[in-house]
Write an enzyme that holds these catalytic residues in place. Structure first.
Site, short mmCIF file in Angstrom:
data_model
loop_
_atom_site.label_atom_id
_atom_site.label_comp_id
_atom_site.label_asym_id
_atom_site.label_seq_id
_atom_site.Cartn_x
_atom_site.Cartn_y
_atom_site.Cartn_z
N ARG A 62 6.89 7.24 3.74
CA ARG A 62 6.17 8.49 3.46
C ARG A 62 6.66 9.57 4.42
O ARG A 62 6.48 9.43 5.63
CB ARG A 62 4.67 8.26 3.65
CG ARG A 62 3.80 9.48 3.44
CD ARG A 62 2.34 9.15 3.72
NE ARG A 62 1.89 8.04 2.91
CZ ARG A 62 0.82 7.29 3.20
NH1 ARG A 62 0.09 7.53 4.27
NH2 ARG A 62 0.48 6.29 2.41
N ASP A 114 2.32 -0.26 0.97
CA ASP A 114 1.05 -0.49 0.27
C ASP A 114 1.38 -1.23 -1.01
O ASP A 114 2.23 -0.77 -1.79
CB ASP A 114 0.37 0.84 -0.08
CG ASP A 114 -0.08 1.63 1.13
OD1 ASP A 114 -0.20 1.05 2.22
OD2 ASP A 114 -0.32 2.84 0.98
N HIS A 178 -2.41 -2.63 2.73
CA HIS A 178 -1.55 -1.96 3.72
C HIS A 178 -0.99 -2.97 4.73
O HIS A 178 -1.74 -3.66 5.41
CB HIS A 178 -2.41 -0.91 4.43
CG HIS A 178 -1.70 -0.11 5.47
ND1 HIS A 178 -1.43 1.23 5.33
CD2 HIS A 178 -1.21 -0.44 6.69
CE1 HIS A 178 -0.84 1.68 6.41
NE2 HIS A 178 -0.68 0.67 7.26
#
Length: 196
Positions: A62, A114, A178
């Site tokens: 991310r 995730d 996660h």
């Protein structure tokens, strides 16, 4: 490195996420990981395959600009359009304080993922194993050890956890989905290149 047979449902590229719009930095629907993390994820996928299961990734690397997007969104109290689905029991201004969203994300280091388990066996009902709460539901029921889920749902969470632990990942106490690579190669680096 590609992980053979892995499924993808990359929520931040589209609008089905807790903000309700595509997130900054997600240009193409790709799941990027460090080479070590991808290798470890492949080990987990290989362990599940003989049982007719596989992994589905919701998010991997991310960019920091995506985390910054989350921060900007959190400062707009009027934007509550996804509350009913993703944080119905938690006030938006508490999401950071309670640890559901962070100003610096392990995802930005390239070795956090995730994910969930999916059924792959021929003749079996396709789809995700029931984990007792959907991905990105910010609620104590999503904590891996929540007592609010059924025995089967707890067993599914435990299966995911054990497979990931054996492959070299460590879980996060507030999200069953996660995991961060135990020996991540960039533990102090927060990357910001876009996913493209």
């Amino acid at each position: 490195m590609a992980v053979p047979g892995i499924a993808l449902d990359l929520r931040y590229t589209g609008s089905h996420n807790f903000i309700g719009v595509p997130i900054d930095g997600y240009v193409r629907p790709r799941a990027l990981l460090s080479h070590l993390a991808a290798t470890a994820l492949a080990r987990a996928q290989e362990e599940l395959a003989p049982f007719g299961f596989g992994l589905k990734v919701f998010d991997a690397y991310r960019p920091q600009r995506a985390v910054d997007h989350f921060l900007r969104w959190s400062r707009d109290p009027a934007d509550q359009k996804m509350k009913a689905e993703f944080y119905p029991q938690v006030e938006k201004e508490k999401l950071f304080e309670l640890g559901y969203v962070a100003e610096k994300s392990g995802h930005s280091r390239g070795s956090t993922v995730d994910l969930t388990i999916v059924v792959l066996a021929e003749g079996a009902e396709p789809g995700d194993l029931d984990m007792g709460s959907p991905y990105d539901l910010f609620d104590p029921v999503s904590w891996p050890d929540s007592a609010k889920v059924s025995p089967d749902q707890r067993a599914h969470r435990l299966l995911l956890r054990e497979v990931m632990l054996r492959a070299g990942w460590k879980p996060y106490a507030q999200e069953w989905w996660h995991f961060t690579l135990e020996n991540e190669p960039f533990p102090e680096t927060y990357f910001d290149f876009p996913v493209e």
